[in-house]
Design a protein around this motif. Structure first.
Motif, PDB file in Angstrom:
ATOM      1  N   UNK A   1      -3.624   9.506   1.453  1.00 39.02           N
ATOM      2  CA  UNK A   1      -3.297   8.446   1.477  1.00 39.02           C
ATOM      3  C   UNK A   1      -2.226   7.690   0.463  1.00 39.02           C
ATOM      4  N   UNK A   2      -2.140   8.828  -1.003  1.00 38.05           N
ATOM      5  CA  UNK A   2      -1.445   9.302  -2.001  1.00 38.05           C
ATOM      6  C   UNK A   2       0.099   9.537  -1.187  1.00 38.05           C
ATOM      7  N   UNK A   3       0.210  10.281  -0.443  1.00 36.71           N
ATOM      8  CA  UNK A   3       1.076  10.878  -0.227  1.00 36.71           C
ATOM      9  C   UNK A   3       2.371   9.841   0.459  1.00 36.71           C
ATOM     10  N   UNK A   4       1.417   9.070   1.852  1.00 35.97           N
ATOM     11  CA  UNK A   4       1.972   7.530   2.707  1.00 35.97           C
ATOM     12  C   UNK A   4       2.592   7.045   1.044  1.00 35.97           C
ATOM     13  N   UNK A   5       1.515   6.217   0.634  1.00 35.81           N
ATOM     14  CA  UNK A   5       2.457   5.640  -0.318  1.00 35.81           C
ATOM     15  C   UNK A   5       3.617   5.964  -0.954  1.00 35.81           C
ATOM     16  N   UNK A   6       3.957   7.401  -1.830  1.00 36.23           N
ATOM     17  CA  UNK A   6       5.244   7.156  -2.320  1.00 36.23           C
ATOM     18  C   UNK A   6       6.317   7.732  -0.987  1.00 36.23           C
ATOM     19  N   UNK A   7       5.910   8.113  -0.122  1.00 30.13           N
ATOM     20  CA  UNK A   7       6.812   8.012   1.125  1.00 30.13           C
ATOM     21  C   UNK A   7       7.718   6.601   0.918  1.00 30.13           C
ATOM     22  N   UNK A   8       6.327   5.330   0.718  1.00 28.71           N
ATOM     23  CA  UNK A   8       7.398   4.233   1.215  1.00 28.71           C
ATOM     24  C   UNK A   8       7.331   3.803  -0.216  1.00 28.71           C
ATOM     25  N   UNK A   9       7.796   4.180  -0.828  1.00 25.52           N
ATOM     26  CA  UNK A   9       7.580   3.808  -2.391  1.00 25.52           C
ATOM     27  C   UNK A   9       6.553   2.290  -2.858  1.00 25.52           C
ATOM     28  N   UNK A  10       5.148   3.322  -3.245  1.00 26.07           N
ATOM     29  CA  UNK A  10       4.276   2.409  -2.896  1.00 26.07           C
ATOM     30  C   UNK A  10       3.649   2.712  -4.222  1.00 26.07           C
ATOM     31  N   UNK A  11       3.379   2.275  -5.289  1.00 24.81           N
ATOM     32  CA  UNK A  11       2.096   2.691  -5.966  1.00 24.81           C
ATOM     33  C   UNK A  11       1.078   2.748  -6.129  1.00 24.81           C
ATOM     34  N   UNK A  12       0.165   3.245  -6.022  1.00 22.46           N
ATOM     35  CA  UNK A  12      -1.188   3.462  -5.732  1.00 22.46           C
ATOM     36  C   UNK A  12      -2.243   4.144  -7.248  1.00 22.46           C
ATOM     37  N   UNK A  13      -2.791   2.585  -7.849  1.00 21.02           N
ATOM     38  CA  UNK A  13      -3.476   2.911  -8.582  1.00 21.02           C
ATOM     39  C   UNK A  13      -4.549   4.195  -9.384  1.00 21.02           C
ATOM     40  N   UNK A  14      -5.072   5.240 -10.153  1.00 24.45           N
ATOM     41  CA  UNK A  14      -6.103   6.178  -9.642  1.00 24.45           C
ATOM     42  C   UNK A  14      -7.827   5.653  -9.105  1.00 24.45           C
ATOM     43  N   UNK A  44      -7.268  -2.495  -3.331  1.00 22.25           N
ATOM     44  CA  UNK A  44      -7.072  -2.362  -4.425  1.00 22.25           C
ATOM     45  C   UNK A  44      -6.419  -3.222  -5.120  1.00 22.25           C
ATOM     46  N   UNK A  45      -7.079  -3.819  -5.911  1.00 22.36           N
ATOM     47  CA  UNK A  45      -6.231  -4.465  -6.995  1.00 22.36           C
ATOM     48  C   UNK A  45      -4.628  -4.625  -7.266  1.00 22.36           C
ATOM     49  N   UNK A  46      -4.102  -5.757  -7.351  1.00 22.02           N
ATOM     50  CA  UNK A  46      -2.600  -5.721  -7.787  1.00 22.02           C
ATOM     51  C   UNK A  46      -1.298  -4.882  -6.399  1.00 22.02           C
ATOM     52  N   UNK A  47      -2.057  -4.682  -4.985  1.00 21.58           N
ATOM     53  CA  UNK A  47      -1.886  -4.382  -4.033  1.00 21.58           C
ATOM     54  C   UNK A  47      -2.421  -5.265  -3.068  1.00 21.58           C
ATOM     55  N   UNK A  48      -0.406  -6.237  -2.331  1.00 20.11           N
ATOM     56  CA  UNK A  48      -0.725  -6.946  -1.365  1.00 20.11           C
ATOM     57  C   UNK A  48      -1.758  -6.131   0.147  1.00 20.11           C
ATOM     58  N   UNK A  49      -2.646  -7.293   0.394  1.00 20.62           N
ATOM     59  CA  UNK A  49      -3.529  -6.316   1.387  1.00 20.62           C
ATOM     60  C   UNK A  49      -2.580  -5.449   2.103  1.00 20.62           C
TER      61      UNK A  49
END
Length: 80
Positions: A1-14, A44-49
């Motif tokens: 999920x983190x790799x997909x988020x990074x490729x989309x320019x989205x920061x996923x909290x730890x 994840x709080x802070x990310x639009x559903x």
């Protein structure tokens, strides 16, 4: 999920969490069994559903396990 988020320019909290459960399904007596997978992603709080759903969908699309089993087993993805 983190790799997909990074490729989309989205920061996923730890503190993000994803849980996968694999179940044996079918008819044991007839020896007609298979696998089913449920993937639960904690919201994840802070990310639009809707954005989170897009990240999860992208992750499922590029995941080596998901690609290897595509069309072979049922997969349910839940965002809790």
């Amino acid at each position: 999920m983190n790799a997909a988020a990074i490729s989309m320019g989205v920061k996923i909290p730890n503190e993000s969490r994803l849980t996968s459960s694999v179940s044996l399904v079918g008819d044991m007596k007839a020896l007609d069994m298979g696998l089913a997978v449920t993937i639960e992603v904690d919201y994840i709080k802070g990310i639009d559903r809707d954005l989170l759903q897009k990240v999860v969908d992208k992750a499922h699309e590029v995941c080596p396990y998901s690609r290897a089993t595509k069309g072979n087993i049922p997969v349910e993805i839940l965002i809790k």
